[in-house]
Design an enzyme around this catalytic site. Structure first.
Site, PDB file in Angstrom:
ATOM      1  CB  SER A 125      -0.856  -0.014   1.265  1.00 55.06           C
ATOM      2  OG  SER A 125      -1.504   1.220   1.437  1.00 55.06           O
ATOM      3  CE1 TYR A 149      -3.662  -2.641   5.578  1.00 52.60           C
ATOM      4  CE2 TYR A 149      -3.289  -0.339   4.980  1.00 52.60           C
ATOM      5  CZ  TYR A 149      -3.556  -1.642   4.609  1.00 52.60           C
ATOM      6  OH  TYR A 149      -3.704  -1.952   3.279  1.00 52.60           O
ATOM      7  CE  LYS A 153      -1.414  -4.386   3.277  1.00 55.78           C
ATOM      8  NZ  LYS A 153      -1.762  -5.716   2.735  1.00 55.78           N
TER       9      LYS A 153
END
Ligand code: NAD
Ligand code: WQD
Length: 339
Positions: A125, A149, A153
């Site tokens: 992302s 989050y 990644k």
């Protein structure tokens, strides 16, 4: 004919990518827990593509289950979409996010290694960049995710890179998506979030179908031309095609890890997205101007030059097409797959 295993293939981006893979002639097997998706998405994928992917309902954290599927499917490569993706949830439960996203990928990579499957395309992302120093953002920009989050990644990117470094029979593509929106133009598949949508486009679509009264517009005092934040919205079918070319490129990439931004290189403001959605839906789409949302960056858009020069891929669909196709999905399925 090559076979691919698609984890999270019943989800939003995975289901669209399954269509592209099937249409390109791949055998497709989906492994999905259905924690955030519906088996109806696979039915719709089959309807669009004219071929049904195999579906195994299993969790990537369940090593025995993943091993069983991997041994039966014997894929040439894995596209790994499965994971949790809510920024606020990850802030509230960071350990849960590490255990889920990092833990499941560690299991998946171990099973791939034991089964001799050594090609992976991973859904990363643009959130790994955090607040960028310069725009547009190239892949070489510093990575400093601003939430757990995003950290998961980045950790997964590093884990995959370490695996490839240790054994040159591996190859990997780490795809950093910007803001995926839109749907397959058939309107048969699309984004179907649980509960209150956290993202702009699905929220606007729910206003358009009458599920919500008005959009909360977060931040009108950004240092941007119209005061609202700028993002790089990319049509999910462009994104799906990016996966196909990244996958094909792995055939000649032994020992290599390729990191690509998948974005358009163009920025749109929240007000511009609202205007484009009004045009596409014919609805007035009322909004309420609110304070900035905590953690949002003012501006983020991609430098997609590397994907164009190395993969020959670039996003071609416009914001108007993103809105048109998203509306084709949402208007035909006001309650998503439950409609
Ligand atoms: P999604 O929630 O629609 O799809 C994820 C799928 O994975 C769902 O079908 C879910 O049921 C499944 N899943 C989750 N955990 C699983 C597990 N442990 N085992 C098996 N299946 C599991 O999300 P999406 O928008 O399609 O995103 C796909 C991937 O792309 C995610 O990894 C996400 O982090 C990443 N990504 C998404 C965006 C975005 O804005 N949508 C942007 C950048 C990156
Ligand atoms: C876009 C703009 C909001 C909702 C998120 C994740 C990122 C990535 C993509 C997974 C912002 C504004 C939003 C609303 C609004 N996902 N907005 N009202 O924040 O760029 O990125 O999704 O990897 O990690 O953080 O996308 O769609 O949430 O927001 O005004 O109800 O719309 O403030 O300026 P974002 P978004």
């Amino acid at each position: 004919m090559a076979t691919v295993l698609v984890t999270g293939g019943a989800g939003y981006i995975g289901s669209h990518t399954c269509v592209t893979l099937l249409e390109a002639g791949y055998e497709v097997a989906v492994l999905d827990s259905l924690a955030n998706s519906s088996a109806a998405a696979i039915d719709a994928v089959a309807e669009i593509a004219g071929r049904r992917p195999r579906l195994d309902v299993a969790d990537c954290r369940d090593e025995a289950a993943v091993e069983k599927v991997m041994a039966e499917v014997r894929p040439d490569a894995v596209l790994h979409f499965a994971g949790l993706k809510s920024v606020p949830e990850s802030v509230a439960d960071p350990l849960g996010y590490y255990r889920h996203n990092v833990g499941s990928t560690a299991v998946l990579l171990a099973v791939m290694e034991s089964c001799g499957v050594r090609r992976i395309v991973f859904s990363s992302s643009a959130t790994v960049y955090g607040l960028p120093d310069t725009l547009p953002v190239p892949e070489t920009a510093p990575t400093r995710p601003a939430n757990p989050y995003g950290s998961t990644k980045l950790v997964i990117e590093q884990m995959v890179a370490d695996v490839v470094r240790a054994d040159p029979r591996w190859s990997a593509a780490l795809l950093r998506y910007f803001n995926p929106v839109g749907a397959h133009p058939s309107g048969l598949i699309g984004e179907d979030p649980e509960g209150v949508p956290g993202n702009l486009m699905p929220y606007l679509l729910q206003v358009a179908v009458g599920r919500r009264a008005n959009l909360p517009l977060y931040g009108t005092d950004y240092p941007t031309p119209d005061g609202t934040a700028l993002r790089d919205y990319i049509h999910v079918m462009d994104l799906a095609e990016g996966h196909l070319v990244a996958l094909e490129n792995l055939e000649s990439s032994a020992g290599q890890v390729h990191t690509y931004n998948l974005g358009t290189g163009r920025a749109a403001s929240v007000r511009e997205v609202i205007a484009a959605m009004r045009e596409a839906t014919g609805h007035s789409l009322p909004y309420e101007e609110l304070e900035r949302r905590a953690g949002d960056v003012p501006e983020l858009w991609a430098d997609p030059t590397k994907a164009r020069s190395e993969l020959g891929w670039s996003a071609s669909r416009t914001l108007a097409e993103m809105c048109r196709d998203a509306w084709a999905w949402q208007s035909a399925h006001p309650q998503g797959y439950r409609s």
